[in-house]
Design a protein around this motif. Structure first.
Motif, PDB file in Angstrom:
ATOM      1  N   ASP A 218       0.852  -1.192   0.000  1.00  0.00           N
ATOM      2  CA  ASP A 218       0.000   0.000   0.000  1.00  0.00           C
ATOM      3  C   ASP A 218       0.887   1.241   0.000  1.00  0.00           C
ATOM      4  O   ASP A 218       2.031   1.188   0.457  1.00  0.00           O
ATOM      5  CB  ASP A 218      -0.891   0.009   1.252  1.00  0.00           C
ATOM      6  N   PRO A 219       0.376   2.372  -0.493  1.00  0.00           N
ATOM      7  CA  PRO A 219       1.221   3.575  -0.539  1.00  0.00           C
ATOM      8  C   PRO A 219       1.586   4.081   0.853  1.00  0.00           C
ATOM      9  O   PRO A 219       0.739   4.134   1.730  1.00  0.00           O
ATOM     10  CB  PRO A 219       0.346   4.596  -1.283  1.00  0.00           C
ATOM     11  N   ILE A 220       2.864   4.395   1.052  1.00  0.00           N
ATOM     12  CA  ILE A 220       3.338   4.966   2.321  1.00  0.00           C
ATOM     13  C   ILE A 220       4.021   6.294   1.996  1.00  0.00           C
ATOM     14  O   ILE A 220       4.923   6.337   1.149  1.00  0.00           O
ATOM     15  CB  ILE A 220       4.354   4.019   3.012  1.00  0.00           C
ATOM     16  N   PHE A 221       3.572   7.370   2.642  1.00  0.00           N
ATOM     17  CA  PHE A 221       4.206   8.672   2.432  1.00  0.00           C
ATOM     18  C   PHE A 221       5.271   8.872   3.504  1.00  0.00           C
ATOM     19  O   PHE A 221       4.966   8.843   4.694  1.00  0.00           O
ATOM     20  CB  PHE A 221       3.158   9.788   2.472  1.00  0.00           C
ATOM     21  N   VAL A 222       6.523   9.053   3.062  1.00  0.00           N
ATOM     22  CA  VAL A 222       7.643   9.231   3.996  1.00  0.00           C
ATOM     23  C   VAL A 222       8.218  10.630   3.784  1.00  0.00           C
ATOM     24  O   VAL A 222       8.726  10.922   2.698  1.00  0.00           O
ATOM     25  CB  VAL A 222       8.758   8.180   3.760  1.00  0.00           C
ATOM     26  N   PRO A 223       8.136  11.507   4.787  1.00  0.00           N
ATOM     27  CA  PRO A 223       8.693  12.855   4.615  1.00  0.00           C
ATOM     28  C   PRO A 223      10.168  12.790   4.216  1.00  0.00           C
ATOM     29  O   PRO A 223      10.952  12.030   4.797  1.00  0.00           O
ATOM     30  CB  PRO A 223       8.533  13.491   6.006  1.00  0.00           C
ATOM     31  N   GLY A 224      10.546  13.550   3.188  1.00  0.00           N
ATOM     32  CA  GLY A 224      11.942  13.599   2.748  1.00  0.00           C
ATOM     33  C   GLY A 224      12.379  12.428   1.893  1.00  0.00           C
ATOM     34  O   GLY A 224      13.537  12.355   1.481  1.00  0.00           O
ATOM     35  N   VAL A 225      11.464  11.491   1.631  1.00  0.00           N
ATOM     36  CA  VAL A 225      11.777  10.338   0.779  1.00  0.00           C
ATOM     37  C   VAL A 225      10.813  10.368  -0.402  1.00  0.00           C
ATOM     38  O   VAL A 225       9.617  10.587  -0.235  1.00  0.00           O
ATOM     39  CB  VAL A 225      11.650   9.013   1.575  1.00  0.00           C
ATOM     40  N   TRP A 226      11.331  10.182  -1.633  1.00  0.00           N
ATOM     41  CA  TRP A 226      10.494  10.293  -2.826  1.00  0.00           C
ATOM     42  C   TRP A 226       9.500   9.149  -2.906  1.00  0.00           C
ATOM     43  O   TRP A 226       9.757   8.044  -2.448  1.00  0.00           O
ATOM     44  CB  TRP A 226      11.380  10.289  -4.065  1.00  0.00           C
ATOM     45  N   GLY A 227       8.346   9.446  -3.543  1.00  0.00           N
ATOM     46  CA  GLY A 227       7.312   8.441  -3.712  1.00  0.00           C
ATOM     47  C   GLY A 227       6.131   8.758  -2.798  1.00  0.00           C
ATOM     48  O   GLY A 227       6.040   9.848  -2.227  1.00  0.00           O
ATOM     49  N   PRO A 228       5.192   7.817  -2.625  1.00  0.00           N
ATOM     50  CA  PRO A 228       5.201   6.486  -3.230  1.00  0.00           C
ATOM     51  C   PRO A 228       4.797   6.512  -4.712  1.00  0.00           C
ATOM     52  O   PRO A 228       3.937   7.282  -5.099  1.00  0.00           O
ATOM     53  CB  PRO A 228       4.147   5.737  -2.402  1.00  0.00           C
ATOM     54  N   TYR A 229       5.500   5.676  -5.511  1.00  0.00           N
ATOM     55  CA  TYR A 229       5.240   5.561  -6.939  1.00  0.00           C
ATOM     56  C   TYR A 229       4.743   4.146  -7.223  1.00  0.00           C
ATOM     57  O   TYR A 229       5.438   3.177  -6.914  1.00  0.00           O
ATOM     58  CB  TYR A 229       6.534   5.757  -7.732  1.00  0.00           C
ATOM     59  N   PHE A 230       3.583   4.025  -7.848  1.00  0.00           N
ATOM     60  CA  PHE A 230       3.021   2.693  -8.089  1.00  0.00           C
ATOM     61  C   PHE A 230       3.667   2.037  -9.313  1.00  0.00           C
ATOM     62  O   PHE A 230       3.760   2.639 -10.379  1.00  0.00           O
ATOM     63  CB  PHE A 230       1.506   2.771  -8.291  1.00  0.00           C
ATOM     64  N   SER A 231       4.138   0.796  -9.127  1.00  0.00           N
ATOM     65  CA  SER A 231       4.700  -0.020 -10.214  1.00  0.00           C
ATOM     66  C   SER A 231       5.921   0.601 -10.893  1.00  0.00           C
ATOM     67  O   SER A 231       6.252   0.249 -12.010  1.00  0.00           O
ATOM     68  CB  SER A 231       3.645  -0.319 -11.287  1.00  0.00           C
ATOM     69  N   ALA A 232       6.598   1.536 -10.212  1.00  0.00           N
ATOM     70  CA  ALA A 232       7.737   2.201 -10.846  1.00  0.00           C
ATOM     71  C   ALA A 232       8.998   1.348 -10.842  1.00  0.00           C
ATOM     72  O   ALA A 232       9.931   1.606 -11.587  1.00  0.00           O
ATOM     73  CB  ALA A 232       8.020   3.535 -10.150  1.00  0.00           C
ATOM     74  N   MET A 233       9.043   0.310 -10.000  1.00  0.00           N
ATOM     75  CA  MET A 233      10.206  -0.592 -10.000  1.00  0.00           C
ATOM     76  C   MET A 233       9.738  -2.037 -10.105  1.00  0.00           C
ATOM     77  O   MET A 233      10.017  -2.719 -11.084  1.00  0.00           O
ATOM     78  CB  MET A 233      11.068  -0.380  -8.757  1.00  0.00           C
ATOM     79  N   VAL A 234       9.020  -2.512  -9.096  1.00  0.00           N
ATOM     80  CA  VAL A 234       8.457  -3.868  -9.133  1.00  0.00           C
ATOM     81  C   VAL A 234       6.959  -3.732  -9.398  1.00  0.00           C
ATOM     82  O   VAL A 234       6.256  -3.083  -8.620  1.00  0.00           O
ATOM     83  CB  VAL A 234       8.698  -4.618  -7.801  1.00  0.00           C
ATOM     84  N   PRO A 235       6.452  -4.306 -10.500  1.00  0.00           N
ATOM     85  CA  PRO A 235       5.025  -4.168 -10.819  1.00  0.00           C
ATOM     86  C   PRO A 235       4.147  -4.622  -9.654  1.00  0.00           C
ATOM     87  O   PRO A 235       4.409  -5.629  -9.017  1.00  0.00           O
ATOM     88  CB  PRO A 235       4.846  -5.094 -12.028  1.00  0.00           C
ATOM     89  N   GLY A 236       3.110  -3.812  -9.375  1.00  0.00           N
ATOM     90  CA  GLY A 236       2.151  -4.169  -8.334  1.00  0.00           C
ATOM     91  C   GLY A 236       2.523  -3.677  -6.947  1.00  0.00           C
ATOM     92  O   GLY A 236       1.733  -3.787  -6.016  1.00  0.00           O
ATOM     93  N   PHE A 237       3.739  -3.128  -6.789  1.00  0.00           N
ATOM     94  CA  PHE A 237       4.178  -2.601  -5.490  1.00  0.00           C
ATOM     95  C   PHE A 237       4.415  -1.095  -5.589  1.00  0.00           C
ATOM     96  O   PHE A 237       4.792  -0.571  -6.633  1.00  0.00           O
ATOM     97  CB  PHE A 237       5.484  -3.267  -5.034  1.00  0.00           C
ATOM     98  N   TRP A 238       4.220  -0.421  -4.460  1.00  0.00           N
ATOM     99  CA  TRP A 238       4.543   1.007  -4.355  1.00  0.00           C
ATOM    100  C   TRP A 238       6.010   1.162  -3.991  1.00  0.00           C
ATOM    101  O   TRP A 238       6.517   0.452  -3.123  1.00  0.00           O
ATOM    102  CB  TRP A 238       3.673   1.673  -3.299  1.00  0.00           C
TER     103      TRP A 238
END
Length: 464
Positions: A218-238
């Protein structure tokens, strides 16, 4: 006689990685083994101080050279605007489709909502919206999707490969490294992550700079860390992507700027060693009865010589060193080098703590890239984070990741996850020295104090 599992694979894939100084390529089989490797330097210009330029045509030419070397073992300026991975796949196939990875991670594109017209208008580039975004991409494909009819006759001739070979939608280099390591088979290494989901792993791609790639369901917003981006590296994962602006570059800068560097170079050359292999053995020589890491008890470094990317996202931050003496000998250089390596590892710990505070649960580091070849860098990451570090069987994980994309595009694997499990293998595992934990916890407290103090100095200087 080979058993069924060990038969010679019949399919091979080419992974291509464009770095800062060179293009690298590898021939990789279905087991993820590198069978051949080639590299070619690329030209860099510095027209004025702090302005760096490269030529996309020069990069493509280097891609052609390395690919041809493996086999033996014009773009219209106003027509399209590409990030480098998409430029290369266009040159190879003539397909203008963009990779979701490039657009989401670099171009403010949303996997759910597409382009944001208001952003282009705000920065005065509303031309990009025209003609259904034809200049910046209106067909967006997930990584590993097959592009068009594969290699065009022209690209095939230039690369020295058959026409029509499948070409995959690309990944940014660090993301390919993450893909190449994060799914590695760790059976039999005694790691807790063996029975855990892949989301408990953090891939650290460490070269000139470093990227910290963590994935979640599921999407996790981390201050100072980019993302969350859906399927940008491993398909189906944020994907969440932390980073350090300078790592390998910082170590080089500190070591090369020291008065004892010429002596170090001469001694390393006489022993046919790299300067870092020599420094690592020199540290072992001077540590006496204590662990090597304890040599920096009163020397502390804050590593943001080029600003902080994660988790503070503050480009105004500067580097700090406390504990300097008048000594300029080789011992002094070795200890400053050690303190710098430790500072980078403390930076990784700082990023991990921010990710965990936001909801990630990380138990194991998977390192790849140039710095993962340095045993001191690896051991310090284990000791300072308190987590085991897994190194890939193949050091060139970016190339394995790129080859995994090709393997999926060719249809040889049903999914990226299946290809990852088959083609990436864990090599060495480095465990933390838990008996040193108290020492590193203290140094980490100092590390965090350094940046607090820097902000106080800034407030004083900017105050009335």
């Amino acid at each position: 006689v080979m058993s069924g599992d060990e038969q010679e694979p019949s399919s091979y894939y080419v992974g291509v990685d464009v770095g800062t100084g060179s293009v690298r390529a590898a021939l990789v089989d279905q087991r993820g083994l590198l069978l051949a490797f080639a590299d070619q330097p690329i030209t860099k210009w510095e027209p004025q101080f702090n302005h760096h330029e490269q030529s996309s045509e020069d990069i493509w030419a280097a891609c052609c050279v390395v690919t041809k070397n493996l086999r033996e073992t014009c773009w219209d300026k106003a027509g399209h605007f590409f990030d480098l991975p998409d430029f290369l796949s266009w040159k190879a196939t003539g397909v203008t489709a963009r990779s979701l990875c490039s657009l989401v991670c670099k171009w403010t594109y949303s996997a759910e909502k597409g382009w944001d017209d208001s952003f282009w208008k705000m920065i005065g580039l509303e031309d990009f919206v025209a003609d259904n975004y034809s200049k910046i991409g209106n067909q967006v494909l997930p990584p590993a999707a097959s592009l068009g009819s594969g290699l065009t006759p022209e690209a095939a001739r230039e690369l020295g490969l058959p026409v029509g070979i499948a070409v995959a939608a690309s990944l940014i280099d660090a993301h390919a490294g993450g893909l190449g390591v994060i799914g590695a088979d760790v059976t039999g290494h005694g790691l807790s992550c063996e029975g855990q989901p892949v989301t408990s792993r953090l891939a650290v791609i460490c070269g000139t700079s470093s990227c910290h790639m963590g994935i979640s369901k599921d999407p996790i917003f981390v201050p100072g860390v980019w993302g969350p981006y859906f399927s940008a590296m491993v398909p189906g994962f944020w994907l969440n992507e932390g980073g350090q602006s300078v790592t390998g570059k910082l170590i080089d800068h500190v070591v090369q700027g020291h008065a004892a560097f010429p002596e170090l170079q001469a001694k390393a050359t006489a022993r046919c060693q790299s300067v870092y292999a020599y420094l690592n053995s020199h540290l072992d020589l001077i540590k006496k009865a204590q662990p090597v890491g304890f040599l920096t008890v009163d020397l502390h470094v804050w590593p943001d010589f080029h600003g902080n990317r994660s988790p503070l996202a503050d480009l105004t931050l500067k580097g700090m060193v406390t504990g300097l003496t008048l000594s300029q000998d080789l011992d002094d250089l070795a200890i400053l080098y050690l303190a710098t390596v430790q500072a980078i590892a403390f930076g990784t710990r700082f990023i991990i703590e921010a990710m965990e505070a936001a909801g990630h649960s990380i138990s194991t580091l998977f390192l790849c890239g140039g710095l993962s070849k340095n045993p001191l860098f690896v051991q310090m990451h284990a000791d300072i984070t308190g987590m085991p570090v897994v190194l890939s069987q193949e050091v060139e994980s970016v190339l394995v990741g790129a080859a995994i994309l090709g393997a999926c595009a060719s249809g040889d694997f049903a999914s990226v996850q299946e290809a990852m499990a088959r083609m990436s293998k864990a090599g060495k595992v480095v465990f933390p020295r838990h008996e040193d934990k108290k020492y590193y916890d203290k140094k980490y407290r100092v590390f965090r104090k350094l940046v607090e103090h820097q902000k106080e100095y800034s407030a004083i200087m900017n105050g009335d």
